[in-house]
Design a protein around this motif. Structure first.
Motif, PDB file in Angstrom:
ATOM      1  N   UNK A 118      -2.142   8.263 -14.117  1.00  0.00           N
ATOM      2  CA  UNK A 118      -0.729   7.946 -13.330  1.00  0.00           C
ATOM      3  C   UNK A 118      -0.396   6.688 -12.969  1.00  0.00           C
TER       4      UNK A 118
ATOM      5  N   UNK B 236      10.499  13.883  -7.789  1.00  0.00           N
ATOM      6  CA  UNK B 236      11.376  12.659  -7.183  1.00  0.00           C
ATOM      7  C   UNK B 236      12.022  13.472  -5.751  1.00  0.00           C
TER       8      UNK B 236
ATOM      9  N   UNK C  98       4.156   1.659  -0.386  1.00  0.00           N
ATOM     10  CA  UNK C  98       5.130   1.732  -1.412  1.00  0.00           C
ATOM     11  C   UNK C  98       4.416   2.219  -2.676  1.00  0.00           C
ATOM     12  N   UNK C  99       3.385   1.783  -3.234  1.00  0.00           N
ATOM     13  CA  UNK C  99       2.756   2.009  -4.158  1.00  0.00           C
ATOM     14  C   UNK C  99       2.125   3.457  -4.140  1.00  0.00           C
ATOM     15  N   UNK C 100       1.802   3.740  -3.011  1.00  0.00           N
ATOM     16  CA  UNK C 100       1.180   4.930  -2.695  1.00  0.00           C
ATOM     17  C   UNK C 100       2.140   6.038  -2.883  1.00  0.00           C
ATOM     18  N   UNK C 101       3.404   5.963  -2.523  1.00  0.00           N
ATOM     19  CA  UNK C 101       4.384   6.829  -2.750  1.00  0.00           C
ATOM     20  C   UNK C 101       4.986   6.798  -4.045  1.00  0.00           C
ATOM     21  N   UNK C 102       5.433   5.726  -4.748  1.00  0.00           N
ATOM     22  CA  UNK C 102       5.936   5.832  -5.982  1.00  0.00           C
ATOM     23  C   UNK C 102       5.241   6.048  -7.099  1.00  0.00           C
ATOM     24  N   UNK C 103       4.139   5.903  -7.000  1.00  0.00           N
ATOM     25  CA  UNK C 103       2.949   6.350  -8.047  1.00  0.00           C
ATOM     26  C   UNK C 103       2.134   7.465  -7.907  1.00  0.00           C
ATOM     27  N   UNK C 104       2.771   8.334  -6.705  1.00  0.00           N
ATOM     28  CA  UNK C 104       2.144   9.638  -6.551  1.00  0.00           C
ATOM     29  C   UNK C 104       2.463  10.580  -7.569  1.00  0.00           C
ATOM     30  N   UNK C 105       1.914  11.680  -7.418  1.00  0.00           N
ATOM     31  CA  UNK C 105       2.089  12.901  -8.362  1.00  0.00           C
ATOM     32  C   UNK C 105       3.048  13.747  -7.953  1.00  0.00           C
ATOM     33  N   UNK C 106       3.870  13.170  -6.750  1.00  0.00           N
ATOM     34  CA  UNK C 106       4.963  14.308  -6.524  1.00  0.00           C
ATOM     35  C   UNK C 106       6.234  13.927  -7.200  1.00  0.00           C
TER      36      UNK C 106
ATOM     37  N   UNK D 189      -4.518   3.739  -5.155  1.00  0.00           N
ATOM     38  CA  UNK D 189      -3.440   2.967  -5.253  1.00  0.00           C
ATOM     39  C   UNK D 189      -3.053   1.937  -4.148  1.00  0.00           C
TER      40      UNK D 189
ATOM     41  N   UNK E 190       0.838  -1.052  -0.041  1.00  0.00           N
ATOM     42  CA  UNK E 190       0.135   0.092   0.041  1.00  0.00           C
ATOM     43  C   UNK E 190       0.829   1.209   0.175  1.00  0.00           C
TER      44      UNK E 190
ATOM     45  N   UNK F  45       8.744   4.453 -11.382  1.00  0.00           N
ATOM     46  CA  UNK F  45       7.655   5.481 -11.338  1.00  0.00           C
ATOM     47  C   UNK F  45       7.007   5.999 -12.388  1.00  0.00           C
TER      48      UNK F  45
ATOM     49  N   UNK G 209       9.524  12.784  -3.088  1.00  0.00           N
ATOM     50  CA  UNK G 209       9.551  11.310  -2.840  1.00  0.00           C
ATOM     51  C   UNK G 209      10.738  10.840  -1.960  1.00  0.00           C
TER      52      UNK G 209
END
Lengths: 241, 264
Positions: free
Chosen positions: B44, A225, A215-223, B229, A213, B7, A228
């Motif tokens: 995304x 690099x 890991x995916x939330x952070x790496x596929x965030x819209x933030x 996500x 949860x 990413x 992140x």
């Protein structure tokens, strides 16, 4: 680099979360690309905080990827010693942060009983980790005001509490949000836009929560690099003792 | 998984979110609950399509809410299909008559917990009749030990209506609920387990697939209640074959949405 600020060793009585061994923890970290973890022990939560804290030190003694997080109690009954002794033992043992379970351990996080312990923890530069389900946002704000040097990381927000968290984050400087179960739709991006990425700290809640949860939330965030990387490890390294 | 660590969105599999909503909700703050922000998050994360029921429909007003759902599908038809929400207190027959044959809707949504009405109640009879006649799948909220939509109630309606595809939303929602939902699905072939929620894990999803098959487990997120996500990550990381993962992520739900092609 991912550093998990919210993980646990030990067994769990209410769901199949695996054996809770060091080996399991390291294997899960490898699977999710997590370099290091800040771990507490389920004995400290659900059985005997003093014994769990000591057991934890034994388990992580020769594990460079695992760092100890002790569980504190109010010193009213001196179950974990006086505040001074607790903090001295924590620092001697290489403990990097402390965690509180005020709901499950039966005290008020903003009350007078635990205040001396929080003062000692703050003085030692140890961050305080607490799940949102263990306290109230009013109590978090109260201790943040009473102990302005104390770094507080509130985890396990779920998806229903941004309205309450936002006010406290606006009025405090050292209250942070952990990523374990930070599950409001676009909530991570909203918090970063409003409070800066320095207020967010990666954590999984493993093994009760699936590390996938966070890991995916952070790496596929819209933030970007930079944000992140800070959330993944930089912010935690800045605040741990 | 490589795409995640790079990413980048995944491009090798069609992902369909079987359980989504849209719009504001009064009980808590959602930073951006609109369809355009949802589509942006889907882009995304490589999610092709989502099946939605508006929060207005499930929370307050089925008639205006179903119109809101249809409006989103009109605006972004490639990204969204609607669930027709049936509130047992708000003219089920009328709503089914108005929207049932509208191709913007690909399924029916029931939320007994929000409407304080049991899944087994007579007011839902028009739903089961419509689903039996058309093959339209029905997504219902399920929650272990709920007075309105627990697993024995799911089994009762699945027994009464064996030809209806019933998507068990949240698959019981709790660790004990997952066990019970699996048992119901093993006994009732019409039951499909949908995996979104706050307490599911990849290990639970693997167990569901092993126990009832990849053609009866579907990915859903519950976004924009819960960030898309959270559930997606569990499916992406869990220990499934790539073939089974593709079925859970979108293959099975794509097939379930094709029921209109069988109508005369």
């Amino acid at each position: 680099m991912l550093i998990d600020a919210d993980a646990m060793l030990g067994r769990h009585p209410r769901r199949d979360a695996g054996p809770g061994t060091v080996a399991q923890s390291l294997a899960d970290m490898d699977r999710f690309g997590i370099a290091e973890s800040l771990v507490s022990h389920s004995w400290s939560w659900l059985h005997d905080p003093r014994a769990g804290n000591l057991r934890l030190l034994d388990l992580v003694a020769d594990q460079p990827r695992l760092h100890a997080c002790w569980v504190l109690l109010p010193a009213t009954c001196e179950e974990t010693g006086t505040p001074e002794r607790f903090v001295a033992a924590a620092l001697d043992g290489g403990v990097r942060a402390v965690r509180a379970y005020p709901a499950d351990h039966g005290y008020d996080l903003a009350g007078r009983d635990v205040a001396p312990m929080l003062a000692a923890v703050s003085e030692a530069g140890l961050p305080l980790l607490v799940d949102a389900t263990q306290t109230t946002w009013g109590a978090v704000e109260s201790i943040a005001t009473a102990h302005p040097s104390l770094t507080i990381v509130v985890g396990g927000l779920g998806y229903r509490v941004l309205r309450q968290a936002a006010g406290v984050l606006s009025r405090t400087r050292k209250v942070h949000v952990g990523l374990a179960n930070l599950s409001s739709h676009c909530g991570l991006e909203w918090l970063v836009e409003r409070y800066g990425y320095g207020r967010l700290i990666f954590g999984t809640g493993a093994p009760l929560r699936d590390p996938a949860e966070s890991v995916t939330r952070l790496l596929w965030s819209e933030l970007d690099d930079e944000a992140v990387a800070a959330i993944a490890s930089g912010n935690l390294l800045r605040v741990v003792a | 998984m490589k795409a995640l660590f790079d990413r980048e969105p995944p491009r090798s599999v069609r992902i369909v979110d079987a359980h989504a909503h849209t719009g504001p909700y009064s009980l808590f703050f959602i930073p951006d609950s609109g369809a355009e922000a949802m589509a942006r998050v889907m882009d995304r994360c490589g999610v092709s399509h989502a099946v939605i029921s508006s929060h207005l429909a499930i929370q307050l007003d089925a008639a205006e809410g179903n119109a809101a759902t249809a409006d989103v599908v009109d605006r972004l038809p490639d990204r969204f299909t609607g669930y027709l929400t049936v509130n047992p207190w708000q003219d089920p027959t009328g709503e089914l008559g108005k929207w049932g044959m509208d191709p913007r809707f690909g399924g029916i949504k029931l939320h007994p917990d929000l409407h304080d009405y049991p899944l087994t109640g007579r007011r839902f009879e028009p739903v089961w009749e419509f689903a039996e006649e058309t093959g339209c799948p029905v997504l219902t909220h399920t929650y272990d030990d709920s007075p309105y939509n627990d697993l024995p109630m799911l089994e009762e309606v699945a027994t009464r209506h064996p030809d209806v595809v019933i998507l068990a939303g949240h698959a019981g929602a709790t660790p004990l609920g997952f066990d019970r939902a699996i048992e119901v699905a093993q006994r009732r072939p019409g039951v499909v387990l949908e995996v979104c929620g706050s307490f599911n894990t990849g290990a639970d999803i693997v167990r569901m697939v092993r126990e009832v098959g990849p053609d009866r487990v579907v990915y859903g997120s519950d976004f924009p209640f819960i960030d898309l996500r959270m559930s997606l990550g569990r499916v992406i990381f869990c220990d499934l074959t790539e073939e089974d993962r593709a079925a859970v992520l979108g293959g099975t739900m794509t097939r379930l949405l094709e029921w209109r092609s069988g109508l005369e």
